[in-house]
Design a protein around this motif. Structure first.
Motif, short mmCIF file in Angstrom:
data_model
loop_
_atom_site.label_atom_id
_atom_site.label_comp_id
_atom_site.label_asym_id
_atom_site.label_seq_id
_atom_site.Cartn_x
_atom_site.Cartn_y
_atom_site.Cartn_z
N PRO A 81 17.05 32.02 56.25
CA PRO A 81 16.52 33.29 56.79
C PRO A 81 16.22 34.31 55.71
CG PRO A 81 18.87 33.09 57.21
CD PRO A 81 18.43 31.77 56.68
N MET A 82 15.10 35.00 55.89
CA MET A 82 14.71 36.09 55.01
C MET A 82 15.07 37.41 55.70
SD MET A 82 10.98 34.70 53.70
CE MET A 82 10.73 36.08 52.56
N ALA A 83 15.74 38.29 55.00
CA ALA A 83 16.13 39.57 55.56
C ALA A 83 14.93 40.49 55.76
CB ALA A 83 17.17 40.24 54.68
N GLY A 84 13.85 40.24 55.03
CA GLY A 84 12.63 41.03 55.13
C GLY A 84 11.51 40.30 54.42
N ARG A 85 10.34 40.91 54.45
CA ARG A 85 9.17 40.25 53.87
C ARG A 85 9.29 40.03 52.36
NH1 ARG A 85 4.58 40.21 57.12
NH2 ARG A 85 4.89 41.20 59.14
N THR A 86 10.09 40.83 51.70
CA THR A 86 10.20 40.73 50.23
C THR A 86 11.52 40.10 49.80
OG1 THR A 86 11.08 42.98 50.12
CG2 THR A 86 8.69 42.71 49.89
N ASP A 87 12.24 39.49 50.74
CA ASP A 87 13.51 38.85 50.41
C ASP A 87 13.23 37.48 49.78
OD1 ASP A 87 16.04 37.87 50.20
OD2 ASP A 87 16.43 37.75 52.36
N LEU A 88 13.33 37.42 48.47
CA LEU A 88 12.99 36.19 47.74
C LEU A 88 14.19 35.28 47.52
CD1 LEU A 88 10.50 37.65 45.09
CD2 LEU A 88 10.02 36.69 47.36
N ARG A 89 15.36 35.66 48.04
CA ARG A 89 16.52 34.80 47.89
C ARG A 89 16.31 33.46 48.58
NH1 ARG A 89 20.89 38.93 50.14
NH2 ARG A 89 19.10 39.24 51.56
N ALA A 90 15.44 33.45 49.60
CA ALA A 90 15.16 32.20 50.30
C ALA A 90 14.55 31.16 49.35
CB ALA A 90 14.21 32.46 51.47
N ALA A 91 13.83 31.61 48.32
CA ALA A 91 13.22 30.67 47.38
C ALA A 91 14.28 29.86 46.65
CB ALA A 91 12.34 31.42 46.39
N ALA A 92 15.36 30.53 46.21
CA ALA A 92 16.44 29.82 45.53
C ALA A 92 17.12 28.83 46.47
CB ALA A 92 17.45 30.82 44.97
N ARG A 93 17.28 29.23 47.73
CA ARG A 93 17.89 28.31 48.70
C ARG A 93 16.98 27.11 48.96
NH1 ARG A 93 19.67 33.39 50.95
NH2 ARG A 93 17.89 33.52 52.38
N LEU A 94 15.68 27.36 49.02
CA LEU A 94 14.74 26.25 49.17
C LEU A 94 14.82 25.30 47.98
CD1 LEU A 94 11.46 27.94 50.52
CD2 LEU A 94 12.88 26.28 51.72
N ALA A 95 14.85 25.86 46.79
CA ALA A 95 14.93 25.02 45.58
C ALA A 95 16.18 24.16 45.61
CB ALA A 95 14.90 25.90 44.34
N SER A 96 17.30 24.75 46.08
CA SER A 96 18.54 23.99 46.17
C SER A 96 18.41 22.84 47.16
CB SER A 96 19.68 24.93 46.59
OG SER A 96 20.88 24.22 46.77
N ILE A 97 17.77 23.10 48.32
CA ILE A 97 17.56 22.04 49.33
C ILE A 97 16.68 20.93 48.76
CG2 ILE A 97 16.47 21.55 51.55
CD1 ILE A 97 17.32 24.44 52.37
#
Length: 390
Positions: A81-97
Motif C-alpha cells: 500500500p501507498m500512503a499517498g501518490r508520492t509514497d515511493l516506499r512501495a518501490a523498495a517493497r516491490l524490489a524485495s518481492i
C-alpha cells in the motif's frame, strides 16, 4: 519505434527462447482499489497466462475491492500500500518481492504503478512492460490531476521495455511515450466466450436498456438519463438497468437526484456492484455506454458483444474499432442525449434489426476479442522483451 498489432511475428531466436522457458514469473503491479475494466483485464490475464508459460503475481498499491472480486485465486497477491501518490516506499517493497520470488518481468497498468514499478525495475534490473488502458491525459474531469498523471506516466516510462495499448487509437496516442527502440504493441482487450442471451420474442414490447460501469463523471450517466427521459416522452416502453458502484457517495447522490429532476426515477433500477455481470447482461435488451471520453477499449462492451446484447455506444477512442456502426450496434455522438436517444430509438422501433445486431456481435467477439487471444498477445510481448535481452 514500431506500432505492432498482435499476433506478433516471432523471430527464430524468440521461438527458441519460447521452447526453453517454463513458468516465467511476471509481477503485475496494479491499483486494486476498484474492480472495473482494467482490473478485469488483470484478473483474466492472471488466469490465462499460466497456460502460456507465465505465472502471474499481483501487487496491489491500493488494496480494496479487487482482492474480494478476484477470480484467479491461484495467483499470489502482495499488498504494497501507498500512503499517498508520492509514497515511493512501495518501490523498495516491490524490489524485495521481485528478488525474493524471482520475478523476471514487471507489468504495470497505471501512471502510479508505472512510477513505483520503474524504480523497482531500476533497483532489480528486471525489465518492465507498461499496459495503457486509457489515455492518462483524459482519465477524468480533473484537468490538473490528468496533467500530473500524464507527466508522471511519461517520466516513469523511460525504463519501460515495451508498451501495450488496448486499441489502435490508443496505440497512436502513446507514440510520444516511446524511445526509438521501444516496442509498442496493440493487444486488444478480450473476454471469455459465454452463452448468448436468448433472442427477443417478436411479441415482446418492453425494452430494458442496460449499462455497466464504475460510475464517475466521464462515463456520461447523466447523458443516458437525459436520453431515457427523451425516449419515454416519445412513448417508447424503455427502462434502465444501471449496474455498478459509484466512484464517490457524493457523485451517487448527485446522479440519483438528477434522475428525480428528469422524472425518470421510477424507470431506473440501480443494481450496484455485482460479480455476476453475465446474469445482468442477460436481463438487458440493449447495452448502452454513453462515455464522454477516456476509454481505451471497454471490457463491458466486449462482454455485451459476447453475450449477444447489441451495443449503443459513443464514438470515443477504441469503441468504433470493436463496434461497427450498423453492424454490431449503433454509435452516437459523445455528450449529446438526442444522438444517444435517436440511436436507441432506431432499434426499439425496428428500423434496425435487433436480431442481426445480436448475431453479428457474437461473431465479432469470437473472431477478435476473446480472453485467450488477449493473453496470447500479451505473452508474445513478454517473449519479445525476454528475447531482446538474450
Amino acid at each position: 519505434m514500431s506500432l505492432v498489432t498482435t499476433p506478433l511475428v516471432c523471430s527464430s531466436r524468440v521461438r527458441a527462447l519460447r521452447r526453453s522457458l517454463a513458468n516465467v514469473r511476471v509481477l503485475h503491479v496494479i491499483h486494486g482499489e476498484h474492480y472495473a475494466g482494467a482490473e478485469r483485464v488483470q484478473d483474466l490475464l492472471a488466469g490465462q497466462l499460466p497456460l502460456l508459460g507465465f505465472d502471474v503475481g499481483l501487487a496491489c498499491v491500493k488494496p480494496g475491492r479487487f482482492l474480494d472480486a478476484l477470480e484467479s485465486r491461484e495467483a499470489p497477491v502482495y499488498e504494497v500500500p501507498m500512503a499517498g501518490r508520492t509514497d515511493l516506499r512501495a518501490a523498495a517493497r516491490l524490489a524485495s518481492i521481485v528478488r525474493r520470488h524471482e520475478y523476471r518481468l514487471l507489468h504495470t497498468h497505471t501512471p502510479r504503478t508505472a512510477m513505483v514499478g520503474s524504480i523497482a525495475s531500476a533497483m532489480t534490473g528486471v525489465p518492465m512492460i507498461h499496459h495503457v488502458h486509457s489515455p492518462a491525459s483524459r482519465d477524468s474531469t480533473h484537468l490538473l490531476r490528468n496533467g500530473i498523471n500524464a507527466l508522471v506516466e511519461r517520466a516513469s516510462l523511460c525504463r519501460a521495455s515495451a508498451l501495450i495499448a488496448v486499441s489502435q487509437s490508443l496505440g497512436r496516442r502513446i507514440h510520444h511515450l516511446a524511445r526509438p527502440d521501444r516496442l509498442i504493441a496493440v493487444v486488444p482487450n478480450g473476454v471469455p466466450r459465454r452463452p448468448a442471451r436468448r433472442p427477443r420474442h417478436p411479441e415482446e414490447t418492453s425494452w430494458t436498456l442496460g449499462t455497466v460501469a464504475l460510475f464517475r463523471p466521464r462515463k456520461g450517466i447523466e447523458v443516458l438519463l437525459e436520453s431515457l427521459a427523451q425516449l419515454r416522452t416519445q412513448g417508447l416502453p424503455v427502462r434502465l438497468r444501471a449496474v455498478g458502484g459509484f466512484e464517490t457517495a457524493e457523485y451517487e447522490r448527485h446522479v440519483v437526484r438528477y434522475a428525480g429532476e428528469l422524472g425518470v426515477s421510477d424507470a431506473v433500477d440501480w443494481i450496484g456492484f455485482t460479480r455476476n455481470v453475465d446474469a445482468e447482461l442477460h436481463r438487458m435488451d440493449l447495452f448502452v455506454l454513453p462515455s464522454l471520453f477516456g476509454e481505451g477499449l471497454p471490457m463491458v462492451v466486449l462482454e455485451a458483444m459476447a453475450a449477444g446484447v447489441p451495443v449503443v455506444a459513443t464514438e470515443v477512442e477504441g469503441i468504433p474499432e470493436a463496434v461497427r456502426d450498423g453492424v454490431e450496434g449503433l454509435l452516437a455522438t459523445p455528450g449529446e442525449a438526442a444522438s444517444l436517444s435517436r440511436a436507441v430509438g432506431r432499434i426499439v422501433r425496428g428500423e434496425v434489426s435487433w436480431t442481426q445486431l445480436h448475431a453479428a456481435a457474437i461473431q465479432r467477439h469470437a473472431q477478435l476479442y476473446s480472453d485467450d487471444t488477449m493473453a496470447a498477445g500479451v505473452a508474445e510481448v513478454y517473449r519479445q522483451v525476454l528475447g531482446s535481452r538474450t
